[in-house]
Design an enzyme around this catalytic site. Structure first.
Site, PDB file in Angstrom:
ATOM      1  N   LYS A 295      -9.089  46.134  61.969  1.00  0.00           N
ATOM      2  CA  LYS A 295      -8.890  45.467  60.676  1.00  0.00           C
ATOM      3  C   LYS A 295      -9.744  44.213  60.544  1.00  0.00           C
ATOM      4  O   LYS A 295     -10.277  43.694  61.522  1.00  0.00           O
ATOM      5  CB  LYS A 295      -7.400  45.208  60.453  1.00  0.00           C
ATOM      6  N   ARG A 330      -0.776  51.910  66.578  1.00  0.00           N
ATOM      7  CA  ARG A 330      -1.529  52.821  65.696  1.00  0.00           C
ATOM      8  C   ARG A 330      -3.001  52.458  65.825  1.00  0.00           C
ATOM      9  O   ARG A 330      -3.418  51.383  65.401  1.00  0.00           O
ATOM     10  CB  ARG A 330      -1.033  52.641  64.255  1.00  0.00           C
TER      11      ARG A 330
HETATM   12  N1  HH2 Z   1      -2.623  50.552  58.190  1.00  0.00           N
HETATM   13  C1  HH2 Z   1      -3.342  51.393  57.427  1.00  0.00           C
HETATM   14  C2  HH2 Z   1      -2.794  52.604  57.004  1.00  0.00           C
HETATM   15  N2  HH2 Z   1      -1.541  52.951  57.352  1.00  0.00           N
HETATM   16  N3  HH2 Z   1       0.467  52.479  58.498  1.00  0.00           N
HETATM   17  C3  HH2 Z   1       1.206  51.638  59.235  1.00  0.00           C
HETATM   18  N4  HH2 Z   1       2.459  51.976  59.588  1.00  0.00           N
HETATM   19  N5  HH2 Z   1       0.709  50.446  59.670  1.00  0.00           N
HETATM   20  C4  HH2 Z   1      -0.545  50.024  59.357  1.00  0.00           C
HETATM   21  O1  HH2 Z   1      -0.919  48.898  59.749  1.00  0.00           O
HETATM   22  C5  HH2 Z   1      -1.355  50.881  58.552  1.00  0.00           C
HETATM   23  C6  HH2 Z   1      -0.807  52.130  58.130  1.00  0.00           C
HETATM   24  C7  HH2 Z   1      -4.737  51.035  57.042  1.00  0.00           C
HETATM   25  O2  HH2 Z   1      -5.637  51.420  58.028  1.00  0.00           O
HETATM   26  P1  HH2 Z   1      -6.483  52.778  58.024  1.00  0.00           P
HETATM   27  O3  HH2 Z   1      -5.599  53.961  57.923  1.00  0.00           O
HETATM   28  O4  HH2 Z   1      -7.337  52.777  59.233  1.00  0.00           O
HETATM   29  O5  HH2 Z   1      -7.424  52.655  56.772  1.00  0.00           O
HETATM   30  P2  HH2 Z   1      -7.313  53.183  55.273  1.00  0.00           P
HETATM   31  O6  HH2 Z   1      -6.061  52.669  54.679  1.00  0.00           O
HETATM   32  O7  HH2 Z   1      -8.554  52.643  54.620  1.00  0.00           O
HETATM   33  O8  HH2 Z   1      -7.298  54.689  55.324  1.00  0.00           O
END
Ligand code: HH2
Length: 354
Positions: A295, A330
């Protein structure tokens, strides 16, 4: 003018504004009054007593009220068959064109499957499938499109690795329902049941696990100017309120995982304040999940502009979280995180010291 609160209500209100954060320690050398944290690998014999608006001090575990102590110490139930007495790795699989770090890489089923196999090989205990980016500035995806992206991948994963628990990262009840039918057993809702009024009933009826993540605002505007009175305590209270909503809908606390929502309506300072004292969230009586992987604040502090250059900083956050008893990480970089944690554990908790 509002009437003055009766004195017993006042006392209850004051009590409710005191929080106990376990000071988590590791290893075999421990005092007689050490308490095992959440049935896991950490222990504590002291806690930081935090008064909202009034500073904090260190108190012995014997000064922690019984209700808090019970929540801090009760062993966490397994989630989707995964025991939580050790840390677990949730591998991220975004089947989106626009996720902030891996968007567009796994949109066809074969690529998604290859990534899932790599995550399993690297040590993933479960996989989190997402069909809608929730990065800052992202706009909502229509349900039909999110279904089209996620359901076939879950069907393929279920056939390819029958024993691997699958989580669906969605805010929408229809997407969750289809994913559960295709073989997912965890719903990861970044809106903590706040987006779709039908979500709670879907989770309750299916009897599956639910991750409640804290967010301030919606993805398109959440990073505009996030503000808190006290970010740690505000997020704690907000999650407690969402747990109450889930419980009222028939979702048992034992099936709930909480997540402070790193980067969701939070500045770098907010993210750091949450991670620094994340052990407070054990007081909710649920397993804790953290999603800090790659992040923005890691890029800011670590000087890594490109998201896929942020693995080392992400691993550093994972180590700090597990040292405070956080059960689920995660992550994008499963193998690297597993390796770092294996070394950390061998040093901090040699065989036979738990
Ligand atoms: N962060 C993201 C998405 N889902 N779920 C939980 N429980 N906690 C988190 O911190 C979280 C999440 C965002 O990250 P990412 O999936 O890598 O990116 P994007 O939202 O651009 O798909």
């Amino acid at each position: 003018m509002r009437p003055a609160l009766p004195s017993h209500d006042q006392a209850a209100k004051t009590r409710a504004m005191i929080y106990y954060r376990p000071i988590v320690q590791l290893g075999a050398l421990r005092p007689d009054d050490a308490m095992v944290l959440a049935g896991g690998w950490g222990w504590f014999s002291t806690a930081e007593r935090i008064a909202r608006g009034g500073g904090s001090d260190l108190v012995p575990a014997s000064a922690i009220p019984a209700e808090w102590l019970a929540r801090l110490t009760s062993p966490r139930a397994s989630i989707a068959g995964i025991a939580l007495d050790r840390h677990r790795l949730m591998g991220i699989l975004n089947v989106t064109p626009d996720s902030f770090s891996d968007g567009g890489r796994f949109t066809d089923t074969a690529a998604a499957l290859a990534q899932a196999r790599a995550a399993r090989q690297g040590g993933a205990d479960l996989l989190d499938i997402g069909g809608e980016s929730t990065r800052p500035g992202a706009v909502e995806v229509a349900i039909a499109e999110e279904l089209r992206r996620t359901a076939p991948v879950i069907v393929a994963l279920r056939a390819d690795m029958p024993g691997m628990p699958i989580s669906i990262d969605t805010r929408k009840a229809g997407v969750a329902q289809a994913a559960l039918e295709a073989g997912a057993s965890i719903v990861n809702d970044v809106s903590a049941l706040g987006f779709d009024p039908a979500m709670a009933a879907v989770v309750a009826k299916a009897g599956v696990a639910l991750c409640l993540m804290h967010a301030q605002g919606a993805p398109d505007t959440m990073q505009a100017d996030p503000r808190y009175g006290d970010v740690l305590l505000d997020v704690f209270d907000a999650l407690a309120a969402r747990i109450a909503v889930a419980e009222a809908a028939g979702i048992a606390r034992a099936r709930i995982v909480v997540d402070p929502g790193i980067g969701f309506g939070k500045t770098t300072a907010h993210n750091l304040a949450l991670i620094r004292r994340i052990s407070l969230f054990h007081g909710l009586g649920c397993a804790i999940l953290i999603g800090a992987s790659r992040k923005g604040f890691i890029g800011v502090i670590g000087g890594a502009e490109a998201p896929d250059a942020r693995m080392p900083g992400s691993v550093a956050v994972a180590l700090a979280a597990v040292a405070q008893g956080v059960q689920i990480l995660r992550v994008h970089d499963v193998d690297e995180t597993r390796q770092a944690l294996a070394l950390w554990q061998a040093i901090a908790q040699p065989e036979g010291t738990r």
